[in-house]
Design a protein around this motif. Structure first.
Motif, PDB file in Angstrom:
ATOM      1  N   ASN A 121      11.834  26.150   3.478  1.00 54.86           N
ATOM      2  CA  ASN A 121      12.679  25.019   3.111  1.00 54.86           C
ATOM      3  C   ASN A 121      14.053  25.492   2.655  1.00 54.86           C
ATOM      4  O   ASN A 121      15.067  24.864   2.945  1.00 54.86           O
ATOM      5  CB  ASN A 121      12.019  24.173   2.015  1.00 54.86           C
ATOM      6  CG  ASN A 121      10.829  23.401   2.522  1.00 54.86           C
ATOM      7  OD1 ASN A 121      10.720  23.116   3.712  1.00 54.86           O
ATOM      8  ND2 ASN A 121       9.916  23.083   1.631  1.00 54.86           N
ATOM      9  N   LYS A 146       6.369  28.456   2.085  1.00 54.61           N
ATOM     10  CA  LYS A 146       6.928  27.116   2.318  1.00 54.61           C
ATOM     11  C   LYS A 146       8.272  26.953   1.611  1.00 54.61           C
ATOM     12  O   LYS A 146       9.202  26.366   2.159  1.00 54.61           O
ATOM     13  CB  LYS A 146       5.957  26.039   1.833  1.00 54.61           C
ATOM     14  CG  LYS A 146       4.761  25.863   2.726  1.00 54.61           C
ATOM     15  CD  LYS A 146       3.873  24.749   2.230  1.00 54.61           C
ATOM     16  CE  LYS A 146       2.674  24.552   3.119  1.00 54.61           C
ATOM     17  NZ  LYS A 146       1.805  23.461   2.637  1.00 54.61           N
ATOM     18  N   LYS A 147       8.383  27.483   0.395  1.00 53.49           N
ATOM     19  CA  LYS A 147       9.637  27.391  -0.345  1.00 53.49           C
ATOM     20  C   LYS A 147      10.744  28.149   0.380  1.00 53.49           C
ATOM     21  O   LYS A 147      11.870  27.669   0.503  1.00 53.49           O
ATOM     22  CB  LYS A 147       9.454  27.955  -1.755  1.00 53.49           C
ATOM     23  CG  LYS A 147      10.686  27.875  -2.603  1.00 53.49           C
ATOM     24  CD  LYS A 147      10.440  28.449  -3.986  1.00 53.49           C
ATOM     25  CE  LYS A 147      11.710  28.434  -4.803  1.00 53.49           C
ATOM     26  NZ  LYS A 147      11.523  29.092  -6.098  1.00 53.49           N
ATOM     27  N   SER A 149      -6.254  32.074  -5.467  1.00 51.32           N
ATOM     28  CA  SER A 149      -4.998  31.773  -6.153  1.00 51.32           C
ATOM     29  C   SER A 149      -3.847  32.583  -5.578  1.00 51.32           C
ATOM     30  O   SER A 149      -2.725  32.084  -5.446  1.00 51.32           O
ATOM     31  CB  SER A 149      -5.129  32.000  -7.657  1.00 51.32           C
ATOM     32  OG  SER A 149      -5.373  33.361  -7.929  1.00 51.32           O
ATOM     33  N   ASP A 150      -4.110  33.848  -5.214  1.00 48.38           N
ATOM     34  CA  ASP A 150      -3.077  34.670  -4.591  1.00 48.38           C
ATOM     35  C   ASP A 150      -2.677  34.116  -3.226  1.00 48.38           C
ATOM     36  O   ASP A 150      -1.487  34.086  -2.878  1.00 48.38           O
ATOM     37  CB  ASP A 150      -3.548  36.111  -4.437  1.00 48.38           C
ATOM     38  CG  ASP A 150      -3.660  36.852  -5.762  1.00 48.38           C
ATOM     39  OD1 ASP A 150      -3.096  36.350  -6.762  1.00 48.38           O
ATOM     40  OD2 ASP A 150      -4.311  37.914  -5.792  1.00 48.38           O
ATOM     41  N   VAL A 206       1.233  31.068   0.163  1.00 55.37           N
ATOM     42  CA  VAL A 206       1.567  29.926   1.026  1.00 55.37           C
ATOM     43  C   VAL A 206       2.687  29.102   0.394  1.00 55.37           C
ATOM     44  O   VAL A 206       3.619  28.674   1.074  1.00 55.37           O
ATOM     45  CB  VAL A 206       0.312  29.067   1.286  1.00 55.37           C
ATOM     46  CG1 VAL A 206       0.668  27.750   1.948  1.00 55.37           C
ATOM     47  CG2 VAL A 206      -0.686  29.829   2.133  1.00 55.37           C
ATOM     48  N   LYS A 207       2.611  28.891  -0.911  1.00 53.02           N
ATOM     49  CA  LYS A 207       3.649  28.133  -1.614  1.00 53.02           C
ATOM     50  C   LYS A 207       4.999  28.841  -1.519  1.00 53.02           C
ATOM     51  O   LYS A 207       6.031  28.216  -1.261  1.00 53.02           O
ATOM     52  CB  LYS A 207       3.253  27.967  -3.080  1.00 53.02           C
ATOM     53  CG  LYS A 207       4.194  27.113  -3.879  1.00 53.02           C
ATOM     54  CD  LYS A 207       3.702  26.944  -5.304  1.00 53.02           C
ATOM     55  CE  LYS A 207       4.657  26.129  -6.127  1.00 53.02           C
ATOM     56  NZ  LYS A 207       4.200  25.986  -7.515  1.00 53.02           N
ATOM     57  N   GLY A 208       5.016  30.154  -1.704  1.00 54.98           N
ATOM     58  CA  GLY A 208       6.253  30.921  -1.585  1.00 54.98           C
ATOM     59  C   GLY A 208       6.813  30.884  -0.174  1.00 54.98           C
ATOM     60  O   GLY A 208       8.021  30.781   0.028  1.00 54.98           O
ATOM     61  N   GLY A 256      -2.937  30.970  -2.287  1.00 57.67           N
ATOM     62  CA  GLY A 256      -2.193  29.731  -2.538  1.00 57.67           C
ATOM     63  C   GLY A 256      -0.753  30.010  -2.952  1.00 57.67           C
ATOM     64  O   GLY A 256       0.172  29.324  -2.506  1.00 57.67           O
ATOM     65  N   ALA A 257      -0.544  31.011  -3.792  1.00 59.15           N
ATOM     66  CA  ALA A 257       0.808  31.368  -4.219  1.00 59.15           C
ATOM     67  C   ALA A 257       1.627  31.894  -3.043  1.00 59.15           C
ATOM     68  O   ALA A 257       2.829  31.594  -2.924  1.00 59.15           O
ATOM     69  CB  ALA A 257       0.760  32.410  -5.329  1.00 59.15           C
TER      70      ALA A 257
END
Length: 83
Positions: free
Chosen positions: A43, A39-40, A29-30, A35-37, A32-33
């Motif tokens: 962008n 990518k954000k 989960s860490d 990677v999401k951060g 994934g968070a």
């Protein structure tokens, strides 16, 4: 010569034994968070660059009014360019 599914399964089982199920879930989960951060942020950086480019395109030089802008700048600072 790549990693087959059997090798991947063995690696995952060893990781499960070493870290435990709860720790692996937390790590996943860490990760994934993160990677999401990332990518954000990428962008968001692209959006900022596009906005800067649009603003730069709008602020083209206007040579006809440059003399009047120099005079108004001189009036604000109290300097005289003719001297």
């Amino acid at each position: 010569m790549g990693i087959s599914w059997q090798h991947l399964l063995i690696v995952l089982l060893i990781a499960l034994v070493v870290f435990g199920a709860k720790k692996l879930r937390t790590i996943g989960s860490d990760l994934g968070a993160a990677v999401k951060g990332f990518k954000k942020a990428m962008n968001e950086g692209d959006t900022d660059e596009q906005i800067k480019q649009l603003r730069h395109d709008e602020d083209d030089a206007d040579f006809a009014s440059s003399e009047s802008s120099k005079r108004s700048a001189d009036a604000k600072t109290g300097t005289d360019r003719k001297a």
